[in-house]
Each structure stands twice: as C-alpha cells, then as structure tokens.
Motif scaffolding. Structure first.
Motif, short mmCIF file in Angstrom:
data_model
loop_
_atom_site.label_atom_id
_atom_site.label_comp_id
_atom_site.label_asym_id
_atom_site.label_seq_id
_atom_site.Cartn_x
_atom_site.Cartn_y
_atom_site.Cartn_z
N ALA A 281 58.45 68.16 77.10
CA ALA A 281 58.23 67.13 76.08
C ALA A 281 58.24 67.73 74.68
O ALA A 281 58.81 67.17 73.75
N ALA A 282 57.62 68.91 74.56
CA ALA A 282 57.58 69.56 73.25
C ALA A 282 58.98 69.92 72.79
O ALA A 282 59.37 69.68 71.63
N ALA A 283 59.77 70.48 73.71
CA ALA A 283 61.12 70.87 73.35
C ALA A 283 61.94 69.65 72.96
O ALA A 283 62.72 69.69 72.01
N PHE A 284 61.73 68.57 73.70
CA PHE A 284 62.48 67.35 73.40
C PHE A 284 62.14 66.87 71.98
O PHE A 284 63.01 66.42 71.23
N THR A 285 60.88 66.99 71.64
CA THR A 285 60.46 66.57 70.30
C THR A 285 61.15 67.40 69.23
O THR A 285 61.66 66.87 68.24
N ILE A 286 61.20 68.71 69.46
CA ILE A 286 61.85 69.58 68.49
C ILE A 286 63.33 69.22 68.35
O ILE A 286 63.85 69.08 67.23
N GLY A 287 63.98 69.03 69.51
CA GLY A 287 65.40 68.66 69.48
C GLY A 287 65.61 67.36 68.73
O GLY A 287 66.54 67.24 67.92
N SER A 288 64.73 66.40 68.97
CA SER A 288 64.86 65.10 68.30
C SER A 288 64.71 65.25 66.80
O SER A 288 65.49 64.68 66.02
N PHE A 289 63.72 66.03 66.38
CA PHE A 289 63.51 66.23 64.94
C PHE A 289 64.75 66.84 64.30
O PHE A 289 65.14 66.49 63.19
N SER A 290 65.32 67.78 65.04
CA SER A 290 66.52 68.43 64.51
C SER A 290 67.66 67.42 64.36
O SER A 290 68.38 67.41 63.36
N MET A 291 67.82 66.56 65.36
CA MET A 291 68.87 65.54 65.30
C MET A 291 68.65 64.59 64.12
O MET A 291 69.59 64.17 63.44
N ILE A 292 67.39 64.24 63.91
CA ILE A 292 67.08 63.31 62.83
C ILE A 292 67.30 63.98 61.48
O ILE A 292 67.70 63.34 60.51
N GLY A 293 67.09 65.30 61.46
CA GLY A 293 67.28 66.02 60.21
C GLY A 293 65.99 66.24 59.47
O GLY A 293 65.95 66.20 58.24
N VAL A 294 64.93 66.45 60.22
CA VAL A 294 63.65 66.76 59.60
C VAL A 294 63.73 68.17 59.04
O VAL A 294 64.23 69.07 59.73
N PRO A 295 63.27 68.40 57.83
CA PRO A 295 63.33 69.74 57.26
C PRO A 295 62.64 70.77 58.16
O PRO A 295 61.68 70.44 58.86
N ALA A 296 63.15 71.99 58.09
CA ALA A 296 62.69 73.12 58.90
C ALA A 296 63.21 73.07 60.33
O ALA A 296 62.92 73.95 61.12
N PHE A 297 64.00 72.07 60.66
CA PHE A 297 64.68 72.08 61.96
C PHE A 297 66.19 72.21 61.68
O PHE A 297 66.66 71.87 60.60
N ALA A 298 66.89 72.70 62.71
CA ALA A 298 68.28 73.11 62.48
C ALA A 298 69.13 72.03 61.83
O ALA A 298 69.90 72.30 60.91
N GLY A 299 68.98 70.80 62.30
CA GLY A 299 69.86 69.74 61.83
C GLY A 299 69.73 69.43 60.35
O GLY A 299 70.61 68.84 59.75
N PHE A 300 68.62 69.85 59.78
CA PHE A 300 68.38 69.50 58.38
C PHE A 300 69.36 70.17 57.43
O PHE A 300 69.97 69.52 56.58
#
Lengths: 504, 488
Positions: free
Chosen positions: B378-397
């Motif tokens: 669940a934690a990993a999924f949350t991180i992946g989701s944040f990255s997809m959304i483009g939350v700063p400090a995650f890859a997608g941003f």
C-alpha cells in the motif's frame, strides 16, 4: 572459361545419368541412396559455376555451342548470365532435398518416383541454361511429363484431376509459346539463338502480338491472376517433393521466361503492357493474400500465398528500375527457399498425422518444439520479417515501386500486412492453438519431433533464409550487370553488339 | 569528437539473447534457469554502466556489425538518449526478474521456461532499439519485440489470453508493416539514408507535404507509443501476467514506442524541420486528446490493471507532447519522463500483482482496507500514485515541471492546460485507490485473514518505490543526459 569444359552440360545431364542408372537397380534402399548421391554431387559440381562466375559482365558465360539440326539452324547452345545462375543454384540446392523429403514419404514405386525426380531435375536445369529457343522448348516440355506423373501417381485424393488440370493449363501456355517461337524464327530471319533474338528489332505490332502469346504462356506458369486456379489443386494433391519442386522451381520458370524473353525481346510491348501487368500483380498480391487468409487447409494456404508472393516478383520486374527488377529476381529466389521450406514442413507433419486441417493442430509447440521453431522461422521469412530473406526482396520492390508511383507503395504495404496476417494466423493456430482440439489427446505421445534427416533439410534452408536476409549483396552482385543490361534493353539504350554478348 | 568504436553495445544487447538459449536448455532445473536471467541482467547492467563514462564525457559509442544493402546497415550507436532508456530498462530487468520469480512461483504458473526466455528476448530487443544507429536496426528490433512478446501476453492460454494477444499482435504488426515500413521506405527514397543524424535527415525542401506525411506515418506506425486511436492493444495486453504488464507494458514495450518517436523526432525528422513545417502544435492537440480521454476512461475502470493501463496510455502521450513543444525544456522533460514514468508505473503494476498474488483480487472495489495486511504494498502504491500525479519530490514531478515550463516557453497554452487538467484527472483516479486501500472496508463476506505479503514480491516493489523518491529528489543524472541530447 572455367577449369572444367562443358560444365553446364555435366550439371544438366548428371541427374539424367542417375535416372538411367536407377533403371537397373532393384533394391529400394539402394535406389534412394543413388538418387541422393546423384543430386548431392550435382549440387557440388554446380558450385564452381558460382565461384568462377564473372560478375563484371552481362554476357552469357560457360557457353557451349554445337551444331545440332543444321538445316533449321538449331543448335545445342547453353550459357548462363547473372539472372539464371541463381536459379541453377536454387535448382541443384532444392534437388537433393526433394530426395530427402521423399525418403519415407514415398512408399510404392520408389524407383519410378526417383527417376521422375531426376528427369525433372535435368529438364529444369536445361530450361535455365538453354540459349537456343528450340532447346529451351524441349526442356520446357520435358518438365511437363515427370511433373504430371509425380502429381498423378504419388499424389493425394484428387491426384488425377489435379494432374490433368496442371497438364492442360501448362500445355495451353506451351502451345502459345510454340507459336510465338515460330513467329520469332521468321521475324528474326531464321535463327533460334536467344542472344540474337534479343538484339533483333521487331515492329511494334509484332512485339504486341508476340508479347501477348509469351505473356500468357508464362503468366500461367507463374501463376498470375487470373491464371492461378490450377496451382492450389496441384499443390494440395502433389506429394511433398512435388510441391517443393512446384513452388521452388517451376513457378520461377514463368517469371524467368518473362525476364529472358518477354522483356528483352519485346521492350516496347513490355513498356506498353507494364501498367496492366502491374495492376494484375497488385490484384494478385491482395487477392491471393485474402484467399490465403480464408483457407483452413494449410497446404492450400501456402499455395495461395505463392500467388501473392509471385505478385511481388512480377510487379518488381515490370517497374523497370534497378531496385524493382533486382528485388523481383531476389524475391523469386527467396520464394523458392521459403515456400519450399514451408511445404517441407507441411509434408513432415502430414506424414505423422495425416491431416492438413489447421484446426486439428494447436499442440505443435508442446509436442514438437524443434519443428515449431523451424515453422516459426519460415513463417517469419514468408511474411518478410527484417533479417530474413523475404524482407530484403520486399523492401527492394518497395523502393522500386515508390520510385514509379507512390500509390503502388500503399497497395504493396496492404499486401504485406495481409501476408503477415495469414502467416501469423496460421502459426498461431498451429503452434499455440486458441482452441486445443481433441486431436491433442489423440496424438499425445505418438508424435515424434523432427529427425536428423529432416533437420538437415530445414537447417540448410534456414541458413539460406538468414544468409540472404543479412548478407544479400553477394546474391545481388551476381545480377547487377545483367539487370543493368536488361534495363538498357527496355529503356532503348543502344544495345551492345551481338558478339559482345558472348564471352570468349 | 570521433565516436568510440566498441563492441560493448553489441554485447549489452546480445547478453540477454544468449541468456534466452541458456534458459531454454535448463528447463529441468528452475534454479539454474533463473540464475541465467540474473546473470544476464547483471551483466547487461554492468555493460551499460561501462558505456556510461564515454557518454557522460560527451562522446558516443558505436559499432557497425555489417552492411545489409548500400545505406542500410546493422549498426549500433549509444548516445545520451539511448543510455537513458538502456539504463532504465536494464536496471528494472533485475528488479523484474526477482519479482517474476516470486510471482510465478507463488502462483505455481505453467510454462515458466518459455516465460523467462521470452522475457530475456524482450529485453534483448528493447536494448537493441535503444542502441539502434539507424531506422533499419530500429525496425528490426521493434519487430522482434512485437513477435516475441506474443507468448508472454498469451501466457494463460485461455480464450481471453489468446484474444488479447491476437489483438496485441494485429495492432503492432499491422501498424509497423503499413505505416512504419512505409515511412522507412519513403525516408530512404527521399534522403538516401536511414541513419540517425543529430538534427535529422529530412528537411522541408524535400517537399513539405511529403515530409509531413512521413512524420504522420512514423507517429502512427510506432503504435507501441499508445497514442489514440491505435492504443487499444495496450488494455488488451493486460491479460498477461502482472510482471509482464509491469516490465513490458510500463517499461520495455511502450517505452520502445515512445523512445522511437523521440528518436525519430530528434534524428530523422529533426526538431528544426518539425518547427519549419509547423507540426508541433497539431501534434500537441493530437496527443492531448489521448492524454485527457485515456484519463477519463481510467476513471471508469474498476479493474486495477485496466486503470493502470489507461494511465499508461495517458502518460506515454506526455512524452510525445513534451517533444512536440519543440523547446529545450520541453524536450528535456519528455526524455526525463521515460525513466520517471518507468520506475513509478512499474511500482504500481507490481503492487497490483502483489495484491493478486496474496489475495487473488483484481478489482479496486474489493480491496478496501487491504493496507493493514499489505502495508508495504500500500505504501509503495501511494508513492507511485504521487509520482503519477506529479507531487513534488516524486519522480513524476520533475518531468512534468520541465514540460510545463516548455509549454510556457513555446507559448502553447493548450499544452499547459492539458498538463494541469490531466494532473487533476490523475489525482481523481489514483487517490481513490489509495484511499480505498487505507480507509475502505472489505465488501461483505470477505476478509483478509489469509492474506500475507510475499517477500520475493514485495522486495522489488520497495526498491522501485524508493527509487521513485530518489530520482524525484535527485533528478540531476537524467536531466544531465537529456540536456546532452538537446544541446548537441
């Protein structure tokens, strides 16, 4: 020229010598071995032709000329150029494979079968080497009878029907060829020599009529749409070796005839008819492909795919540019390799299961992984996968087509997709099988994978697939000069004097 | 600078092809068989790392195997773009191998030998595409990838699998044969070469209509890029086992599609030519449809993998969008999005697989509150989701930021709006999943008593999740490589 005098004659008639020898042998095993030895030796002695071939000239090489029927000016006259050499190689290469694939498949009248094969071999080689029209016609007709027997005696359920159909279609073409030949004899002031006939200038009307006669004769052999209906019948009922010869060599006779006679002898008529022929080829490519897509019998599927693939050859030839013609010729060679391999594969599995319905398979990958691998390789080659021979031939034709007319490219690409569709569709249903049919239980444990004899044939064919696919230049180098010469003839560039056509 | 002639790229490609043979011949001994996958994956990454210093020094590495036809060679060249993709793919192969072993063994899957062999071949062709020096080489590996991933998609061998796999093959092979091959032939005929040359080999003087046609054919022909309307193969391919969806349909296959588009835009058509022809803005509009429509479809999917598939379709078009901005920042963002999206999306897919392995659940509506039993997932999924959304400090941003700046630079307001709108949509379809996992309740009559996370499955997820954060916070490496491509 060359170290061995009369090399061409030796290559041509060695199989016939073998056939005569077979008459005196009773032991079935010995018959098979003798046939094999003669074809293998024939293959090896044809290799010096490749090695000593002079790639820098369009002239005929290894020429042999002896007077034969003096009063009519008919000679025993042989020679090869950059176009025929590939097909000599192909014929001797396929020859011994035909014996090997018939090893166990032919169970009765083995001697007669092997004799027919060997006679066939001689006739086919003769066609590619003959430089005298009468001699050509003799070999051309000589092919008919052994082939008729191979289909009619050792064939499948409707063998007689198919054999007669094959015979009649081809004979109809031959008659036209004969008429054209006699007309040429008079028009060219009494010669049957092909090099002389090539440089003679004919009137436009004469060209038109002769072109039509020749074209129909060769188009039946190719077979071009709409003359193709004999082919599926012949293939389905022929024994494996028959199908291999048919697809590998016989179909090439038609396109070879177009290159050797129709285009150089009647260049104006060829230009005049180029567009209709291209349209017929495009129809053949798509229509043949669609027919193949609808087949449930795998041999029929491959037979119709031949119609489509040969369409690439005829369109390539009539584009009259370097890429197109070379692509067309290379595609003839490729089709000889790939389609022969597919017929060998179909024959192998038919020997084991006695069914050719695609729906009865689906378990092949599970039970015969090696067979499946080869099947897959030749499927890819057939659909023109990059790195296989089919890709090179197709892309050259595509280059040529695009240079002439962009719309041809589009149509050809559609044909290529259909080609990918029917081949992959067949491979999917054969190897993976979306509906594991009841035959899985029926054959489980009873089917053996390919044996060494069969593997040898398939490996050799697969090597050719990748050799042409990755290193096509050595093959194309053979034909450059001859193709250039052919283009000069078509495009009306001054043709070199008659004497220079014959190397000394 | 003269390119370095070296066999390293060839070895880096070949190692997984060779491994496929070893895998096939050791089917009797699963541990030895899996060893080959590992060995090849590590050697591959090692070789890619060995190539890296040359590229970072601003050079390229190349090797010509042989000439097929005049102007058509089997030739490899590594530049910064190829390195971005190769580093991503070869690193994730190691992770995916661990995950695959855990997944396949937990489910006791059939035909594992075929699976691992095809997987290796898929990597062989992905790196082959990454290191292609001309269109012929690229086309060759592109086609190998289409054909050899078929058994992976059809792995389950039931009707759904065969139908999905057939659709997959039909879409990819047909587009490659009609559009891509057509584009290749036309490129060769107008320019006389198929080589990738910085700045492109086509220019407007060759006939603007013709070059635009070739450009369109490339975009459509490289259908692995998932641009609508030729995206349908991707959701269908979700019948494959999850590691396949993870590595291939988030990394290797789809990235080969967009990578090829990027490559063609940079080195065949050329960014300047694209600007001269004015195809940038139309392309932006074209892919914007995909970005928005795929996101909306994703909203409607209850099947977790289907939602991820449509998210992938949407995210892939980001990369094309970034390229179509035709500004340095846009291009940089597009190229960075290749690794950024890869690590994030593979995390998400692996999470979906983890849930399936542990609980045999596929639907979002059925996994309420599963985080209690599967905290790592669940934690990993949350991180992946944040990255997809483009939350700063995650890859997608970072990549999204670069693309947004690029849109402003170029003055393509529509691109900016699309990026913003899709961010909202991303949040709309990812956050409910996260919410359900943490705060939902299981449907009536269902409990998670037997649910237990599998170490072999969870460990790779943790690694990719951490990586998502790391390259979100330290994006310099990939930015550096991408900028190297922009300022050649």
């Amino acid at each position: 020229m060359g170290e061995i005098p009369n090399l061409l004659s030796i290559v041509i008639f060695l199989p016939l010598v073998g056939a005569i020898l077979l008459l005196f042998i009773k032991n079935v095993r010995a018959i098979r071995w003798v046939a094999l030895i003669f074809t293998v030796v024939d293959f090896f002695i044809s290799l010096p032709l490749l090695i000593n071939f002079d790639k820098t000239t369009a002239a005929f090489q290894f020429v042999e000329k002896y007077e034969w029927i003096g009063p009519l000016n008919i000679n025993y006259y042989l020679g090869i150029d950059g176009i025929s050499i590939l097909f000599i190689f192909l014929t001797t290469f396929i020859g011994w494979m035909c014996v090997l694939v018939s090893w166990k498949a032919i169970t009765f009248k083995v001697k007669e079968f092997m004799i027919a094969l060997l006679v066939m071999q001689t006739a086919m080689l003769g066609v590619f080497c003959a430089l005298d029209f009468v001699l050509f016609y003799l070999f051309w007709e000589a092919m008919l009878i052994p082939m008729y027997l191979i289909i009619g005696v050792w064939g499948g359920a409707r063998r007689l029907y198919s054999a007669v159909k094959f015979f009649l279609y081809t004979l109809a073409g031959s008659v036209l060829l004969l008429v054209g030949m006699i007309a040429l004899y008079y028009a060219a002031e009494g010669t049957f020599e092909i090099p002389l006939l090539m440089i003679h200038k004919y009137s436009f009307t004469f060209q038109i009529w002769c072109f039509i006669a020749f074209f129909i004769a060769f188009a039946i052999k190719v077979p071009m749409f709409p003359f193709h209906t004999w082919l599926p019948d012949a293939h389905v009922n022929a024994p494996t070796a028959g199908s291999v010869i048919l697809a590998g060599i016989l179909l090439k006779m038609g396109t070879y005839g177009l290159i050797r006679f129709s285009i150089p002898m009647f260049p104006d008529a060829a230009q005049y008819f180029a567009f209709p022929i291209i349209v017929l080829s495009l129809i053949a490519i798509v229509y043949g492909g669609l027919l193949a897509l609808a087949q449930t019998d795998m041999k029929k599927l491959v037979a119709y795919s031949s119609v489509s693939h040969m369409g690439f050859v005829t369109i390539g030839l009539f584009l009259f540019n370097k890429n197109g013609i070379e692509g067309g010729i290379l595609q003839m060679f490729n089709h000889g390799i790939t389609t022969s391999a597919l017929f060998v594969l179909i024959g192998l599995i038919y020997e084991r299961t006695h069914t050719r319905e695609i729906k009865n398979y689906g378990w092949v990958l599970k039970m015969m992984p090696w067979y499946a691998m080869f099947f897959f390789i030749f499927t890819l080659a057939s659909l023109g996968f990059p790195s296989t021979n089919g890709f090179i031939g197709e892309i050259l034709v595509l280059f040529g087509a695009y240079a002439v007319n962009q719309w041809f490219l589009l149509w050809l690409l559609v044909g290529i997709v259909i080609g990918a569709a029917y081949m992959l569709y067949m491979a999917e249903r054969m190897l993976f099988g979306s509906n594991l049919s009841g035959t899985y239980e029926q054959f489980k444990g009873k089917i053996t994978d390919i044996n060494l004899r069969e593997a040898l044939v398939l490996v050799c064919l697969a090597i050719m697939v990748f050799l042409v696919g990755l290193q096509p230049m050595p093959f194309l180098d053979f034909m450059h000069e001859s193709v250039q010469h052919l283009m000069n003839q078509v495009n009306g560039v001054d043709v070199v004097a008659a004497t220079s056509l014959i190397a000394h | 600078m003269e390119p370095v002639i070296s066999l390293l790229p060839v070895f880096a490609i070949a190692v997984s092809g060779v491994a496929a043979f070893f895998i096939m011949f050791t089917k009797k001994n699963p541990n030895l068989r899996e060893f080959w996958s590992f060995a090849a994956a590590f050697i591959k990454l090692g070789l890619v790392i060995a190539i890296t210093p040359t590229i970072l020094a601003g050079n390229t590495m190349e090797y010509t195997l042989f000439t097929v036809l005049p102007g058509i060679e089997l030739k490899f060249r590594v530049d910064a773009l190829g390195l971005i993709f190769a580093t991503t793919a070869s690193f994730l192969w190691i992770i995916a191998t661990v995950y695959s072993i855990g997944y396949m063994r937990s489910l006791n899957e059939h035909a594992q030998t075929r699976y691992f062999a095809c997987f290796a071949v898929a990597l062989f062709s992905a790196i082959g595409v990454a290191f292609s020096a001309n269109l012929f080489t690229l086309y060759l590996f592109y086609e190998i990838l289409s054909i050899m991933t078929y058994p992976l998609v059809a792995h389950n061998e039931d009707k759904a699998a065969f139908d999905g796999a057939r659709k997959y093959l039909v879409y990819l092979v047909a587009t490659a044969k009609v559009f891509l091959l057509g584009a290749v032939v036309m490129t060769y005929m107008v320019s006389g070469t198929l080589d990738f040359v910085p700045g492109g080999i086509l220019n407007a003087e060759m006939g603007s209509g013709l070059v635009i046609l070739i450009y369109i054919l490339f975009i459509l022909g490289l259908a692995k890029n998932g641009i609508m309307p030729l995206h349908n193969w991707l959701p269908s391919a979700m019948v494959a086992p999850t590691p396949v969806s993870g590595l291939l349909h988030a990394v290797a296959v789809v990235k080969v599609g967009v990578f090829s588009v990027v490559r063609v835009m940079l080195d065949t058509v050329g960014i300047d030519t694209m600007a001269a022809l004015g195809v940038g803005l139309p392309t932006v509009y074209f892919v914007s449809v995909t970005i928005i429509a795929a996101s909306i479809i994703a909203l409607t999917k209850d099947d977790l993998k289907a939602r991820l598939a449509y998210s992938t379709v949407s995210q892939l078009s980001y990369i094309v969008l970034g390229m179509a901005l035709l500004t340095p920042k846009g291009l940089t963002g597009a190229m960075m999005h290749i690794p950024n999206h890869a690590v994030s999306k593979i995390t998400l897919f692996f999470c979906a697989g983890s849930i399936y392995v542990s609980a045999h659940l596929k639907k979002i509506s059925l996994i309420g509150g599963i985080s209690k039993k599967m905290p790592w997932t669940a934690a990993a999924f949350t991180i992946g989701s944040f990255s997809m959304i483009g939350v700063p400090a995650f890859a997608g941003f970072t990549s999204k930021w670069y693309m947004a700046v690029g849109a402003v630079e170029q003055g393509y307001d529509v691109a900016l709006y699309v990026l913003l709108a899709s961010t909202v949509l991303n949040a709309a379809y990812f956050l409910p999943v996260v919410f359900t996992m943490y705060f939902g309740t299981p449907p009536e009559g269902q409990n998670y008593d037997d649910v237990k996370e599998r170490p072999m499955v969870v460990a790779p997820i943790v690694v990719t999740a951490i990586l998502t954060v790391v390259i979100g916070i330290f994006p310099d490496y990939f930015i550096g490589l991408a900028e190297r491509m922009v300022w050649r």
